[in-house]
Design an enzyme around this catalytic site. Structure first.
Site, PDB file in Angstrom:
ATOM      1  N   ASN A 187       0.825  -1.213   0.000  1.00  0.00           N
ATOM      2  CA  ASN A 187       0.000   0.000   0.000  1.00  0.00           C
ATOM      3  C   ASN A 187       0.865   1.272   0.000  1.00  0.00           C
ATOM      4  OD1 ASN A 187       1.098  -0.111   2.529  1.00  0.00           O
ATOM      5  ND2 ASN A 187      -0.840  -0.011   3.663  1.00  0.00           N
ATOM      6  N   GLU A 232       1.414   4.518   7.442  1.00  0.00           N
ATOM      7  CA  GLU A 232       0.380   4.044   6.532  1.00  0.00           C
ATOM      8  C   GLU A 232      -0.168   5.200   5.682  1.00  0.00           C
ATOM      9  OE1 GLU A 232       0.321   1.002   6.309  1.00  0.00           O
ATOM     10  OE2 GLU A 232      -0.286  -0.118   8.087  1.00  0.00           O
ATOM     11  N   HIS A 243       3.266   1.896   2.199  1.00  0.00           N
ATOM     12  CA  HIS A 243       3.759   2.300   3.517  1.00  0.00           C
ATOM     13  C   HIS A 243       5.279   2.140   3.611  1.00  0.00           C
ATOM     14  CE1 HIS A 243       3.244  -1.886   5.723  1.00  0.00           C
ATOM     15  NE2 HIS A 243       4.365  -1.844   5.022  1.00  0.00           N
TER      16      HIS A 243
HETATM   17  P1  PGA Z   1       8.456  -7.017   2.555  1.00  0.00           P
HETATM   18  O1  PGA Z   1       7.757  -5.862   3.416  1.00  0.00           O
HETATM   19  O2  PGA Z   1       9.908  -6.670   2.468  1.00  0.00           O
HETATM   20  O3  PGA Z   1       8.201  -8.257   3.352  1.00  0.00           O
HETATM   21  O4  PGA Z   1       7.792  -7.018   1.205  1.00  0.00           O
HETATM   22  C1  PGA Z   1       7.917  -4.538   3.065  1.00  0.00           C
HETATM   23  C2  PGA Z   1       7.068  -3.639   3.929  1.00  0.00           C
HETATM   24  O5  PGA Z   1       5.906  -3.954   4.224  1.00  0.00           O
HETATM   25  O6  PGA Z   1       7.542  -2.565   4.290  1.00  0.00           O
END
Ligand code: PGA
Length: 246
Positions: A136, A143, A138
């Site tokens: 998303n 967020e 973030h």
């Molecule tokens: P991920 O998470 O490296 O497991 O894709 C990234 C995040 O949510 O910041």
């Protein structure tokens, strides 16, 4: 901000590890802020391996965790603390007093945030910050919709983060809040690497680079950082303008 594109996840990870090693070699008392997550996993393993092979001294560095799931114990494999210890800190000789994590079990979350803010301030800020990007947009648990001007704070997790976050846990886990450094920490860090890998991140990377800078996509904030690098493998970069026809 500069975009760097690497052939694959392995080369992206090696470059990220090289950045960590170079930072520590140049400044043995550096302060580093590290994200957990699938993306930096290999980079941390490579960092630990290189540090051991080349006797690089991490013992005077300070490490600050980027975020944590509220209510999740540090011995839970899905916690950010467990991840960073398992893939990096357990392999390096770093005094416990140089490691800063959010205590996600604390009854006073605001105090946890204050402690993190104070620890970073006492060190004169973050020298190198490594972050991932959520589906998303973030960064940490900043967020969509949150202000760029915050330091450490408590967050109500976005639905996407609650669902995607299940991948870190062995069992279905109730996730509702997070503790996170703020985007202001990122904007003040001396150098920031935002790393992303895989086709699943291509859509949000395109938005991060090509949409308007603003709170709808927190990761767009890196575009205002003069020493910010968006480091991508070919798959994550594949939807960017000029590359999608390759
Ligand atoms: P991920 O998470 O490296 O497991 O894709 C990234 C995040 O949510 O910041």
């Amino acid at each position: 901000m500069e975009i760097r594109i690497y052939k694959d996840y392995e080369i992206l990870s090696q470059s990220t590890a090289d950045e960590i090693i170079e930072t520590v070699k140049k400044n043995p008392t550096a302060t580093l802020c590290l994200a957990s997550g699938d993306t930096p996993r290999l980079a941390y393993s490579m960092t630990a391996k290189a540090a051991l092979a080349n006797s690089i001294d991490f013992s005077r560095c300070t490490f600050v965790a980027l975020d944590e799931w509220m209510g999740i114990a540090p011995d839970n494999e899905g916690s950010c603390q467990y991840f960073l210890r398992h893939y990096l800190f357990d392999h390096l000789d770093i005094p416990e007093s140089n490691l800063h994590f959010f205590n996600a079990l604390s009854s006073d979350a605001r105090d946890e945030c204050k402690k993190m803010n104070d620890a970073i301030q006492q060190k004169g800020g973050i020298d190198l910050m490594i972050v991932g990007i959520g589906m998303n947009g973030h960064v940490g648990f900043n967020e969509p919709g949150q202000s760029f001007q915050q330091y450490a704070h408590v967050v109500d997790l976005d639905e996407t983060s609650k669902v995607v976050g299940q991948k870190y846990f062995r069992e279905t886990t109730q996730l509702s809040k997070g503790l996170t450094l703020g985007l202001q920490h990122m904007l003040e860090a001396k150098k920031v690497l935002l790393i992303a890998s895989g086709l699943k991140k291509a859509g949000i990377i395109k938005k991060t680079i090509e949409d308007e800078v603003g709170p709808n996509i927190p990761a767009t904030s890196i575009r205002t950082h003069i020493n910010g690098y968006v480091m991508l493998d070919e798959d994550a970069a594949s939807h960017l303008a000029g590359r999608s026809d390759r």
